[in-house]
Design an enzyme around this catalytic site. Structure first.
Site, PDB file in Angstrom:
ATOM      1  N   ASP A 206       0.825  -1.213   0.000  1.00  7.03           N
ATOM      2  CA  ASP A 206       0.000   0.000   0.000  1.00  7.03           C
ATOM      3  C   ASP A 206       0.857   1.261   0.000  1.00  7.03           C
ATOM      4  O   ASP A 206       1.998   1.260   0.457  1.00  7.03           O
ATOM      5  CB  ASP A 206      -0.889   0.035   1.250  1.00  7.03           C
ATOM      6  CG  ASP A 206      -2.026  -0.973   1.207  1.00  7.03           C
ATOM      7  OD1 ASP A 206      -2.030  -1.831   0.303  1.00  7.03           O
ATOM      8  OD2 ASP A 206      -2.905  -0.901   2.089  1.00  7.03           O
TER       9      ASP A 206
ATOM     10  N   HIS B 147       3.859  -2.129   3.128  1.00  6.04           N
ATOM     11  CA  HIS B 147       3.799  -0.779   2.571  1.00  6.04           C
ATOM     12  C   HIS B 147       5.070  -0.478   1.791  1.00  6.04           C
ATOM     13  O   HIS B 147       6.158  -0.962   2.137  1.00  6.04           O
ATOM     14  CB  HIS B 147       3.596   0.252   3.684  1.00  6.04           C
ATOM     15  CG  HIS B 147       2.275   0.125   4.374  1.00  6.04           C
ATOM     16  ND1 HIS B 147       2.031  -0.838   5.331  1.00  6.04           N
ATOM     17  CD2 HIS B 147       1.112   0.829   4.235  1.00  6.04           C
ATOM     18  CE1 HIS B 147       0.776  -0.731   5.756  1.00  6.04           C
ATOM     19  NE2 HIS B 147       0.206   0.276   5.117  1.00  6.04           N
TER      20      HIS B 147
END
Length: 276
Positions: A87, A244
């Protein structure tokens, strides 16, 4: 003398007739060949331009209209699958390193990108596509107060990110995957309904590295242990792993080789979310 001249004329005439017959045969062959559908044209004339990307085949999702709880892909069998997801990228420093590691281990992943970052780094988005990864939507700004102000605000963020992805790739990618910033848990039902009505499936996770819970990066070893612990706790054969790739998460990239090797040793295969 006259006899020699006659012989010479006969020879010249025979040569002319022969050449004429050859020319006629070549001309006839060319006409027949152009009319014969079984003859394949030169393949080089039909080849697509080398620089023109071919759209990936996107999975047609049967939307799971769940307005409470969370959603991540689970099959009805015991097949061991890891869906690596990243992400908040793409970033100029972390994402290329993650792509390098994935390429080195022959693994593909799903990147939930921010539209604002896509506009900054379109070349990295193109690299994701060229290397077979799935590109998915994670809103444009990641600013909760703006995204979740209303269903209309959420839809605008999703559409703006779609436009950024399509512009980066140069064609309509037709992505149908969305991840709520912060996850779908406890999001208002009207927001989830808006995502469904837009034709998107939202996806959460059931294994997490907790690599974004603090402002300062945590160690690669801690990220690895967090994923192993949460994966074991989930008790599922199919794992959707949350990591991430924004520009402060280099330790997430550092943890990735050990994560991949661990699950490969346990017999897991790696897929993108378009290969559920």
């Amino acid at each position: 003398m006259i006899k020699c001249l006659n012989l010479r004329k006969i020879k010249i005439l025979m040569i002319c007739l022969t050449l004429g017959a050859i020319f006629a045969a070549v001309l006839a062959f060319g006409i027949l060949n152009s009319q014969n559908p079984s003859v394949e044209p030169n393949s080089s004339d039909l080849a697509a331009p080398q620089n023109e990307p071919q759209p990936q085949t996107q999975r047609t999702f049967e939307l799971t209209r769940r307005t409470s709880g969370t959603f991540y892909p689970l099959r009805d069998d015991d097949l061991r699958i890891v869906y690596l997801t990243f992400d908040d990228g793409p970033s100029y420093n972390v994402t290329p390193e993650i792509l390098r590691i994935l390429r080195e281990h022959n693994v593909r992943a799903t990147f939930f990108v921010l539209g604002s970052e896509v506009e900054k780094h379109p070349e990295i988005v193109r690299q994701m596509f060229d290397e077979g990864h799935t590109i998915a939507n994670h809103s444009f700004t990641h600013v909760y107060r703006d995204i979740y102000a209303s269903p209309q605000a959420l839809i605008a963020e999703i559409k703006r990110t779609e436009d950024a992805i399509n512009a980066a790739l140069g064609f309509e990618y037709n992505n149908r995957l969305f991840r709520f910033p912060g996850g779908s848990h406890e999001k208002r039902a009207e927001l989830k309904t808006a995502v469904f009505d837009l034709g998107f499936q939202f996806v959460d996770w059931n294994a997490v590295g907790n690599d974004s819970i603090t402002r300062n990066p945590i160690s690669a070893e801690r990220i690895f242990q967090n994923i192993v612990t949460s994966a074991n706790r989930s008790g599922n054969s199919q794992l959707t792993v949350l990591l991430h790739d924004n520009n402060t998460r280099m330790t997430s990239a550092e943890a990735l080789p050990k994560i991949i090797e661990h699950f490969k040793e346990l017999g897991y295969e790696f897929r993108t979310l378009c290969e559920m």
